[in-house]
Design an enzyme around this catalytic site. Sequence first.
Site, PDB file in Angstrom:
ATOM      1  N   ASP A  35     -48.891   9.492  16.792  1.00  0.00           N
ATOM      2  CA  ASP A  35     -50.009  10.351  16.419  1.00  0.00           C
ATOM      3  C   ASP A  35     -49.824  11.781  16.927  1.00  0.00           C
ATOM      4  OD1 ASP A  35     -53.469  10.540  17.456  1.00  0.00           O
ATOM      5  OD2 ASP A  35     -52.448  11.362  15.718  1.00  0.00           O
ATOM      6  N   ASP A 218     -51.111  16.294  11.468  1.00  0.00           N
ATOM      7  CA  ASP A 218     -51.631  15.136  12.193  1.00  0.00           C
ATOM      8  C   ASP A 218     -51.180  13.831  11.544  1.00  0.00           C
ATOM      9  OD1 ASP A 218     -54.973  13.977  13.202  1.00  0.00           O
ATOM     10  OD2 ASP A 218     -52.935  13.257  13.627  1.00  0.00           O
TER      11      ASP A 218
HETATM   12  C1  LIG Z   1     -64.629  13.384  18.402  1.00  0.00           C
HETATM   13  C2  LIG Z   1     -63.390  13.643  19.251  1.00  0.00           C
HETATM   14  C3  LIG Z   1     -62.779  15.016  18.966  1.00  0.00           C
HETATM   15  C4  LIG Z   1     -62.245  15.019  17.551  1.00  0.00           C
HETATM   16  C5  LIG Z   1     -61.638  15.297  19.950  1.00  0.00           C
HETATM   17  N1  LIG Z   1     -60.609  14.271  19.848  1.00  0.00           N
HETATM   18  C6  LIG Z   1     -59.434  14.613  19.262  1.00  0.00           C
HETATM   19  O1  LIG Z   1     -59.201  15.702  18.760  1.00  0.00           O
HETATM   20  C7  LIG Z   1     -58.367  13.525  19.248  1.00  0.00           C
HETATM   21  C8  LIG Z   1     -57.408  13.747  20.415  1.00  0.00           C
HETATM   22  N2  LIG Z   1     -57.631  13.636  17.975  1.00  0.00           N
HETATM   23  C9  LIG Z   1     -58.254  13.263  16.814  1.00  0.00           C
HETATM   24  O2  LIG Z   1     -59.348  12.757  16.796  1.00  0.00           O
HETATM   25  C10 LIG Z   1     -57.524  13.488  15.478  1.00  0.00           C
HETATM   26  C11 LIG Z   1     -57.513  14.965  15.238  1.00  0.00           C
HETATM   27  C12 LIG Z   1     -58.893  15.444  14.916  1.00  0.00           C
HETATM   28  S1  LIG Z   1     -58.965  17.195  14.851  1.00  0.00           S
HETATM   29  C13 LIG Z   1     -60.468  17.567  15.672  1.00  0.00           C
HETATM   30  N3  LIG Z   1     -56.151  13.036  15.406  1.00  0.00           N
HETATM   31  C14 LIG Z   1     -55.836  11.828  15.948  1.00  0.00           C
HETATM   32  C15 LIG Z   1     -56.533  10.662  15.292  1.00  0.00           C
HETATM   33  N4  LIG Z   1     -56.344  10.606  13.852  1.00  0.00           N
HETATM   34  C16 LIG Z   1     -55.961   9.423  15.951  1.00  0.00           C
HETATM   35  C17 LIG Z   1     -56.475   8.157  15.416  1.00  0.00           C
HETATM   36  C18 LIG Z   1     -55.572   7.259  14.876  1.00  0.00           C
HETATM   37  C19 LIG Z   1     -56.001   6.025  14.400  1.00  0.00           C
HETATM   38  C20 LIG Z   1     -57.363   5.693  14.462  1.00  0.00           C
HETATM   39  C21 LIG Z   1     -58.276   6.613  15.016  1.00  0.00           C
HETATM   40  C22 LIG Z   1     -57.823   7.841  15.492  1.00  0.00           C
HETATM   41  C23 LIG Z   1     -62.221  15.315  21.352  1.00  0.00           C
HETATM   42  O3  LIG Z   1     -61.800  14.442  22.153  1.00  0.00           O
HETATM   43  O4  LIG Z   1     -63.007  16.215  21.599  1.00  0.00           O
END
Ligand SMILES: CC[C@H](C)[C@H](NC(=O)[C@H](C)NC(=O)[C@@H](CCSC)NC[C@@H](N)Cc1ccccc1)C(=O)O
Length: 331
Positions: A35, A218
């Site tokens: 990821d 991503d």
């Molecule tokens: C709500 C959370 C926000 C989005 C933020 N988290 C993130 O940006 C995290 C690191 N990355 C992610 O949530 C996203 C990028 C979002 S851009 C804001 N990528 C990883 C995600 N697709 C991984 C995944 C794979 C399979 C099943 C579910 C999830 C935070 O912690 O603040």
Amino acid sequence: GTHGSVPAVPEKDDIQYLTPVQIGTPPQTLNLDFDSGSSDLWVFSSETPSRQVNGQAQYDPTKSSTSKKVDGQTWSISYGDGSASSGVVFKDVVHVGDVSFPSQSVEVAQKVSSSFSSDENNDGLLGLAFSKINTVKPDRQTTFFDNVMSNLEKPLWTSDLKNDAPGTYNFGYIDEEAYTGEISYVPVDNSQGFWSFEASGYAIGNKSVPLKFQGIADTGTSLAMLPQEVNTAYYSQVPGASMSYSLGGYVFPCDAKIPDFTYKVGDVSITIPASFINYAEADEDGKKCFGGIQPDTDIGFSIFGDVALKAAFVVFDAGTESTPRLGWANK
Ligand SMILES: CC[C@H](C)[C@H](NC(=O)[C@H](C)NC(=O)[C@@H](CCSC)NC[C@@H](N)Cc1ccccc1)C(=O)O
């Protein structure tokens, strides 16, 4: 230096791609979601409550002679789709193909949210974004890529995801047979911990628009989450398309004739074929299909997820030049 090549095996509808990883001694194989949108390597484990485990492989540190508990460290991560997980930290040897690191922080899940529990093929995530957004507290840990980078022939990894077929992640080298034409590099702004870059335009069918917009590469997100204006322009070309709040995005009749979508990045134009954008049936009667392009509203940047990435060969280059950069090529 070393280099390695591992498969990226798609789940149904290419919703995510899983890669076998060996952890511990003797090796325990788990299939992880590589990821580039997060920076924690976390796994289902012997410490995950059994009611939250549904068929996933579990890493058991007590069965590894090389595991070491990292005392006092915990992690807790949440993702854009509302899923989450948390737990404690061990260090152990991790093998990704021929590339290994002897003391990789392996974040052991003591809690996972329902969408992880119900995804029996996904045994955890291997984060490939920048270590600055790793969630371990009080001492942030470094990603597998950061840990092995100095031993790699080149400080980069590449993604070659495919539509409904296994693709490849390579570490430390660029497979010259994997792409056509030139690789066009664009600078990465990693201030938020992502592989963030500027796209310089898009085209729908043969109408091109010089819109500049920021997005992240991503590999862990399924769809292409793009600016609202792109969605409006695209779905205006799809007869019968509508934004369905109940189904959670733009849908259209499954037999609609839909256009290709091209995004421009650096000197390269990547075309996502219409077939990738007719993503999956949106409801039981199979008449409405869900679009592979959806709005990026309220995130603040676009997300070039698998629907966009599988049309390209992408180089995640963290160290060849002074600043990290992304290379894009057709294939
Ligand atoms: C709500 C959370 C926000 C989005 C933020 N988290 C993130 O940006 C995290 C690191 N990355 C992610 O949530 C996203 C990028 C979002 S851009 C804001 N990528 C990883 C995600 N697709 C991984 C995944 C794979 C399979 C099943 C579910 C999830 C935070 O912690 O603040």
